[in-house]
Design an enzyme around this catalytic site. Structure first.
Site, short mmCIF file in Angstrom:
data_model
loop_
_atom_site.label_atom_id
_atom_site.label_comp_id
_atom_site.label_asym_id
_atom_site.label_seq_id
_atom_site.Cartn_x
_atom_site.Cartn_y
_atom_site.Cartn_z
N THR A 35 5.36 4.30 -30.12
CA THR A 35 4.98 3.37 -29.06
C THR A 35 4.83 4.06 -27.71
OG1 THR A 35 7.30 2.84 -28.55
CG2 THR A 35 6.20 1.50 -30.23
N CYS A 39 13.96 4.37 -24.14
CA CYS A 39 14.89 3.27 -23.87
C CYS A 39 16.31 3.78 -23.67
CB CYS A 39 14.91 2.27 -25.03
SG CYS A 39 13.30 1.59 -25.47
N ARG A 46 14.07 -4.52 -30.89
CA ARG A 46 14.20 -4.19 -32.31
C ARG A 46 14.27 -2.68 -32.49
NH1 ARG A 46 9.68 -6.37 -36.37
NH2 ARG A 46 10.57 -8.34 -35.63
N ARG A 68 6.84 6.64 -21.48
CA ARG A 68 7.04 5.81 -20.30
C ARG A 68 8.28 4.93 -20.50
NH1 ARG A 68 3.14 3.68 -23.49
NH2 ARG A 68 3.23 1.44 -23.96
N CYS A 73 14.73 -2.72 -20.95
CA CYS A 73 16.07 -2.20 -20.65
C CYS A 73 16.10 -1.32 -19.40
CB CYS A 73 16.62 -1.43 -21.85
SG CYS A 73 15.74 0.12 -22.21
#
Length: 346
Positions: A35, A39, A46, A68, A73
């Protein structure tokens, strides 16, 4: 760039992500390569597949890899808790006298009870324990360079000898002077006992066992404590020797023996954690490092494990590598395997 750029064990990092463990926030970020997003470990989104994940030491490293930040979060935003813990650590490390919990909490804008939980979750210990550990480490460094113990006590930040001995006497075992001078002024009695795993050296001071090892002799003991008075075991050691031999035969059974061991504050924290591993179970070096509040110190935890002076009684044989392999053992992998097998049978 690979996930090896972080010092935390990747398996431990992945377990933290699966548990959404907030105590790991700020220690690394999780990059999801499919993706292009990175995070916090605690991100509520998920979970990605493990094969699509790489770990980075910081958001800056993740951005260098073309990722990125997650909008959910916000991994680059320092949380209030993280900022509070960092400020508290700075306050403790800069203070001559350890500040009280109420004063620290007031300084960072939390209630004492809530901040105690926040600090313990982030650091693995309470603020008071962190301050004691910090001061003890300073004392150890000072003892190495100061000729007079009293000078080292004041240099480390203690108000006087009484406070120093009150805090460290039990932890250090031998007096500070004896510790610094290779056992000077201390009598150590020793014996070689036959066990089911081979000949075992048992050495003890008046306070307890200071050395338990396999395939060592009096000469090895003298090298370890060059300035101590080394003497053969007397009748008073008979029960100690018998109990140590029984511990080899049944390492799962509580031994009840007193120990006189010394190490840095970090080493002793690791050794305490080893005694908390249930018999028949194992932990990885990464899990031990995390348990003592230093998740990035995996290699140091391994070194502390190897520096254990008292085999079997402080069960360093219960620590293995993250991949499930046995790793090393000072007295041979066959003995490590035998001790673990005996515990599992029990």
């Amino acid at each position: 760039m690979t996930e090896q750029t972080i010092l935390i064990d990747p398996d431990l990092a992945w377990r933290a992500v699966q548990a959404r463990d907030r105590s790991f926030d700020g220690r690394f970020v999780t990059g999801v390569m499919t993706t292009g997003i990175y995070c916090r470990p605690s991100c509520p989104a998920r979970h990605p597949k493990r094969e699509n994940v790489r770990f980075f030491a910081s958001g800056a490293e993740a951005r260098e890899a073309g990722l990125r930040p997650c909008k959910r979060c916000k991994p680059d935003d320092v949380s209030r808790d993280e900022a509070a813990v960092a400020k508290a650590v700075e306050l403790i490390e800069g203070a001559e006298e350890a500040p009280k919990l109420d004063a620290i909490a007031d300084c960072v804008g939390y209630s004492p009870t809530h901040f105690l939980r926040v600090f313990r979750r982030a650091m693995g210990v309470t603020p008071a324990a962190y301050a004691r550990r910090l001061r003890a480490e300073r004392a150890e460094r000072a003892l190495e360079k100061e000729e007079r113990v009293t000078d080292a006590i004041y240099e480390a930040g203690y108000s006087g000898p009484g406070r120093f001995y009150a805090e460290t006497g039990k932890r250090l075992g031998m007096t500070p002077s004896a510790w610094r001078r290779g056992g000077e002024g201390v009598t150590i009695r020793w014996a070689i006992a036959e066990t089911s795993l081979g000949d075992m050296l048992i050495a003890a001071t008046e306070r307890g066992i200071c050395r338990l090892s396999f395939d060592e002799d009096e000469a090895a003991l003298r090298r370890r404590f060059p300035n101590a008075e080394i003497a053969p075991a007397d009748a008073a050691m008979a029960n100690i020797i018998a109990s140590a031999v029984a511990a080899v035969d049944d390492p799962a059974r509580p031994h009840g023996l007193s120990l006189d061991v010394q190490g840095t504050a970090f080493q002793e924290a690791v050794w305490r954690e080893l005694t908390r591993i249930p018999p028949g179970e194992t932990r990885s070096y990464a899990e031990i490092a995390a348990a003592v509040g230093k998740p990035n110190a995996v290699r140091a935890a391994g070194s502390a494990n190897g520096a254990n002076n008292v085999a079997v009684l402080i069960p360093c044989h219960r620590v293995i590598r993250s991949d499930g392999s046995l790793g090393g053992y000072a007295y041979g992998l066959k003995r490590k395997e035998a001790l673990l097998e005996r515990e599992r049978r029990r």
